[in-house]
Write an enzyme that holds these catalytic residues in place. Structure first.
Site, PDB file in Angstrom:
ATOM      1  N   GLU A  13       0.842  -1.661  -0.204  1.00 40.91           N
ATOM      2  CA  GLU A  13      -0.208  -0.117   0.020  1.00 40.91           C
ATOM      3  C   GLU A  13       0.826   1.307  -0.118  1.00 40.91           C
ATOM      4  OE1 GLU A  13      -2.687  -0.845  -0.908  1.00 40.91           O
ATOM      5  OE2 GLU A  13      -2.731  -3.039   0.073  1.00 40.91           O
ATOM      6  N   GLY A  14       1.717   1.607  -0.894  1.00 44.25           N
ATOM      7  CA  GLY A  14       2.599   1.942  -1.021  1.00 44.25           C
ATOM      8  C   GLY A  14       4.206   1.687   0.432  1.00 44.25           C
TER       9      GLY A  14
END
Length: 596
Positions: A443-444
């Site tokens: 997620e990043g």
């Protein structure tokens, strides 16, 4: 064989003594009736499900993994996973914090987050199947059309269907502006979507009859870059007007990733060959809509590492008390045995207390953030909603990055406590390390979270959000600072707060001259601010423990010892981090790339 006991006592301490969630619930009409007994009862039953149903499948699921039938593109999950998911659905667990309008129980998000901490301790890979559905639910709840909501939300709420988010493509990860998946408008108002996605968690499985994919793609007239991305809902099976399942949609799993950890979660390569989808939100505004799901996922990933930190700590403590090895340097501590338990050795204590301190502060931060999320969504006062939203925005990259960095440190320490046995599969510790490592990437990456914190959440608004949190700290320091027994906690907290203010100002001035200075300092900066947040919560927890230690409850004695350990042994890390953050861009960029 590993063991797991839900940390209900500490959850209750954080919920009811530290954060006092039910007092906040009273200010929100939709949650005003949720009392202490209700919260405790839900979590007690949730802990039984996590420990009794999901935890026993963790090691076996890791060993078996998922299996793809390339002729049918179907994925089989490990033995026991489907039955456990059926129990999860039958127990009503998917609907815990969902909207009653779609069949949900309407409980606060903070209760659901605590339940998910226990699920993640029990089995992160299994928990990712239902976990991603919450993000899909939130995204459609916020941006879906009435028809999309009616079609998908009741099924996601009940858990009969699961959801995914399909973002990443083989040639682009974080830079979604490069994505190539295309969506062609159809005469009936739907879209035919063609492209390839990778790293799609729970992208294909046998737990549910349908999977709801949220897919980013480009319309034919889309502008280049991130401003040309639209969002579509693409079900595995098309849904008929009466809600029954129709034809198989041409979206399928083309392969499974062979991974370092989370083996029993199907990380899928998804192929779309004219798959039928419907537009979510406005054309070319898909990234903003998907951020609802991405931010929920970032908080969820932080919870994953919190869960792994807790279960790794529990097993390391049990082993350290039982394993005998050498004598304490100051003389035998277990004279009736041929050697002392290794828990007598200072460095073993340091490793154990590091994991414990990170778990307990991480739990406090997650509960606090989840309660803010409830306030953002449900508080009747617009000012409270806005302030809560700002603080959630500030804390989200810290929850994601700081907790997952700490989870990697803690699980590695806990494996080290086992010595050579930690490296052996049967003890379970090496799985926790392997599973924890992905959370720093999901997620990043944590570097992206650090850039988000310093660049977007702090400097972009001239420190408004950070200053608001700083006022929260200053008020506590002023109130607690008059107490002599709080000086060991309040003084370093106040000192670090001043240093963060000065560091932020300095970095802002540097970034004004050269934006690359943000990239040079961001990772160190996030860790410093993470420690500031943890120090604040540890000081608050220490205050409670001081006031209640006379009760004779060993829980408060242990809490106070752990707080002192944190301030003495972990918080000083910030001195080096501030120094490296200030060292700037030149040591990183001065060497010509040809010399690498």
């Amino acid at each position: 064989m590993p063991q797991y006991t839900p940390p209900l006592r500490d959850l209750q301490f954080v919920l009811h003594e530290l954060v006092q969630v039910t007092e906040s619930f009273k200010q929100m009409p939709v949650h005003a009736e949720v009392d202490v007994d209700t919260v405790n009862a839900v979590l007690e039953e949730g802990g039984k499900f996590a420990a009794g149903v999901v935890f026993p499948l963790n090691q076996s699921g890791d060993a078996e993994g998922c299996t793809l039938d390339r002729s049918t593109h179907e994925v089989r999950t490990p033995a026991g996973y489907k039955a456990a998911y059926a129990q999860y659905v039958d127990g009503g667990w998917p609907s815990l914090s969902c909207d009653p309008a779609y069949g949900g129980q309407g409980l606060p998000h903070v209760v659901n987050q605590c339940f998910y901490e226990m699920l993640n301790s029990a089995n992160q890979a299994w928990t990712m199947y239902p976990g991603l559905s919450h993000g899909a639910y939130e995204c459609l709840h916020a941006h879906g059309t009435p028809e999309q909501k009616a079609t998908y939300l009741p099924k996601l709420t009940s858990g009969v269907w699961t959801g995914t988010m399909c973002l990443t493509e083989p040639h682009c990860g974080t830079d979604l502006g490069l994505l190539r998946t295309r969506a062609e408008p159809q005469p009936d108002g739907s879209y035919a979507i063609t492209g390839a996605k990778i790293f799609i968690s729970a992208g294909e499985h046998d737990l549910t009859e349908n999977i709801v994919h949220l897919v980013l793609a480009r319309l034919p007239d889309a502008p280049v870059g991130s401003k040309g991305i639209s969002l579509f809902v693409v079900p595995k099976f098309l849904v008929n007007a009466d809600g029954s399942l129709g034809a198989r949609n041409p979206i399928h799993c083309g392969g499974l990733e062979h991974k370092m950890g989370i083996h029993s979660n199907a990380t899928a390569q998804m192929v779309l060959e004219g798959a039928i989808g419907t537009l979510v939100g406005e054309p070319h505004k898909g990234l903003a809509a998907m951020f609802v799901m991405m931010n929920a996922a970032r908080l969820g990933v932080g919870m994953q590492s919190l869960g792994l930190t807790e279960v790794a700590y529990q097993n390391a403590v049990a082993y350290a008390k039982d394993r005998i090895q050498m004598r304490a340097l100051s003389g035998p501590k277990n004279p009736d045995k041929p050697a002392d338990s290794i828990i007598v050795h200072p460095d073993v204590r340091k490793m154990l207390l590091t994991a414990r301190a990170y778990a307990e502060a991480g739990r406090a931060l997650c509960v606090h953030t989840a309660l803010l999320l409830d306030q953002e969504l449900s508080h009747p006062d617009e000012d409270v909603r806005r302030a809560s939203a700002d603080e959630v925005a500030l804390l989200t990259p810290i929850v994601k990055a700081f907790l997952t960095d700490n989870g990697w440190i803690a699980t590695s320490h806990c494996m080290q406590v086992f010595g050579g046995h930690g490296y052996i599969r049967e003890w379970g510790m090496e799985q926790y390390v392997r599973d924890a490592r992905i959370n720093m990437i999901y997620e990043g990456t944590n570097t992206i979270q650090s850039l988000d914190l310093l660049g977007r959440k702090v400097l972009a608004d001239n420190g408004k959000k950070l200053k608001a949190f700083g006022r929260r700290i200053a008020e506590f320091v002023e109130d607690a600072g008059v107490r002599e027994d709080m000086q060991e906690f309040v003084n370093p907290l106040a000192d670090l707060g001043d240093k963060v203010t000065k560091l932020t100002t300095e970095l802002g001035m540097k970034a004004f001259g050269n934006p690359d200075e943000v990239g040079a300092a961001a990772v160190d900066y996030l860790r410093v601010v993470g420690h500031l947040v943890f120090a604040y919560f540890w000081a608050r927890m220490a205050l409670i423990a001081l006031d209640k230690q006379a009760s004779g409850d060993a829980f408060y004695t242990a809490k106070l010892h752990t707080a002192r350990f944190y301030f003495a042994k972990l918080l000083p890390e910030t001195a080096g981090l501030i120094r490296t953050a200030r060292s700037g861009l030149n040591p990183l960029m001065a060497m010509d790339e040809s010399l690498f």
